[in-house]
Scaffold this motif. Structure first.
Motif, PDB file in Angstrom:
ATOM      1  N   ALA A  14      35.541  30.805 -43.015  1.00 28.12           N
ATOM      2  CA  ALA A  14      35.322  32.033 -43.773  1.00 28.12           C
ATOM      3  C   ALA A  14      34.750  31.704 -45.147  1.00 28.12           C
ATOM      4  O   ALA A  14      35.186  30.745 -45.791  1.00 28.12           O
ATOM      5  CB  ALA A  14      36.627  32.809 -43.901  1.00 28.12           C
ATOM      6  N   GLY A  15      33.760  32.505 -45.548  1.00 25.33           N
ATOM      7  CA  GLY A  15      33.082  32.264 -46.806  1.00 25.33           C
ATOM      8  C   GLY A  15      31.847  31.396 -46.675  1.00 25.33           C
ATOM      9  O   GLY A  15      31.057  31.288 -47.622  1.00 25.33           O
ATOM     10  N   GLY A  16      31.677  30.794 -45.519  1.00 23.65           N
ATOM     11  CA  GLY A  16      30.544  29.919 -45.286  1.00 23.65           C
ATOM     12  C   GLY A  16      29.297  30.668 -44.874  1.00 23.65           C
ATOM     13  O   GLY A  16      29.261  31.911 -44.857  1.00 23.65           O
ATOM     14  N   SER A  17      28.262  29.899 -44.525  1.00 23.54           N
ATOM     15  CA  SER A  17      26.951  30.470 -44.188  1.00 23.54           C
ATOM     16  C   SER A  17      26.411  29.850 -42.909  1.00 23.54           C
ATOM     17  O   SER A  17      26.727  28.703 -42.572  1.00 23.54           O
ATOM     18  CB  SER A  17      25.953  30.211 -45.313  1.00 23.54           C
ATOM     19  N   LEU A  18      25.601  30.635 -42.234  1.00 24.04           N
ATOM     20  CA  LEU A  18      24.831  30.169 -41.086  1.00 24.04           C
ATOM     21  C   LEU A  18      23.474  30.848 -41.113  1.00 24.04           C
ATOM     22  O   LEU A  18      23.353  31.968 -41.628  1.00 24.04           O
ATOM     23  CB  LEU A  18      25.521  30.503 -39.763  1.00 24.04           C
ATOM     24  N   GLU A  89      35.755  38.600 -38.946  1.00 18.79           N
ATOM     25  CA  GLU A  89      35.290  39.742 -38.149  1.00 18.79           C
ATOM     26  C   GLU A  89      33.803  39.680 -37.810  1.00 18.79           C
ATOM     27  O   GLU A  89      33.304  40.506 -37.045  1.00 18.79           O
ATOM     28  CB  GLU A  89      35.607  41.070 -38.851  1.00 18.79           C
ATOM     29  N   ASP A  90      33.094  38.706 -38.351  1.00 16.66           N
ATOM     30  CA  ASP A  90      31.693  38.490 -37.958  1.00 16.66           C
ATOM     31  C   ASP A  90      31.594  37.668 -36.672  1.00 16.66           C
ATOM     32  O   ASP A  90      30.499  37.493 -36.136  1.00 16.66           O
ATOM     33  CB  ASP A  90      30.928  37.766 -39.067  1.00 16.66           C
ATOM     34  N   VAL A 119      28.644  32.811 -32.673  1.00 19.90           N
ATOM     35  CA  VAL A 119      29.038  32.568 -34.058  1.00 19.90           C
ATOM     36  C   VAL A 119      30.542  32.770 -34.144  1.00 19.90           C
ATOM     37  O   VAL A 119      31.059  33.831 -33.771  1.00 19.90           O
ATOM     38  CB  VAL A 119      28.313  33.525 -35.027  1.00 19.90           C
ATOM     39  N   THR A 120      31.239  31.755 -34.620  1.00 13.83           N
ATOM     40  CA  THR A 120      32.693  31.824 -34.757  1.00 13.83           C
ATOM     41  C   THR A 120      33.048  31.511 -36.209  1.00 13.83           C
ATOM     42  O   THR A 120      32.668  30.462 -36.726  1.00 13.83           O
ATOM     43  CB  THR A 120      33.389  30.840 -33.820  1.00 13.83           C
TER      44      THR A 120
END
Length: 123
Positions: A14-18, A89-90, A119-120
């Motif tokens: 959580a808080g990261g990027s892809l 929740e993404d 995406v997890t």
């Protein structure tokens, strides 16, 4: 044969990027809207973001506004989805699709779909 191939999914905290990519091939996509949807088990495929052919019109679901950015490179027939500040929740399978109607919101309006990329987001 038309193909859309997504890549870039994975596991992130959580808080990261892809950054997701979608490479389209098999025909001309001039004038087509490119969109991203996501789906979790047992639920419908939901709209995430879309971009017009020119790139001047961008559309986002309220849940991702300010965190996700859609873009495209027409010379490469490729669309991107930069996802920042990711939340649990993404978590979903993300699909890209193309739409020759000029509309963007409903999945049934899209003509071709990719196979999806997972995406997890862990908490």
């Amino acid at each position: 044969q038309v193909q859309l191939v997504e890549s870039g999914g994975g596991l992130v905290q959580a808080g990261g990027s892809l950054r997701l990519s979608c490479a389209a091939s098999g025909r001309s996509f001039r004038g087509y809207v490119m969109g991203w949807f996501r789906q979790t088990p047992g639920k419908e495929r939901d709209f995430v973001a879309a971009i017009s052919w020119s790139g001047s019109n961008l559309y986002y679901a309220d849940s991702v506004k300010g965190r996700f950015t859609i873009s495209r490179e027409n010379a490469k027939n490729t669309a991107y989805l930069q996802m920042n500040s990711l939340k649990p929740e993404d978590t979903a399978v993300y699909y890209c699709a193309v739409n020759g109607r000029g509309t963007y919101y409903y999945a049934y309006e899209y003509d071709y779909w990719g196979q999806g990329t997972q995406v997890t987001v862990s908490s």
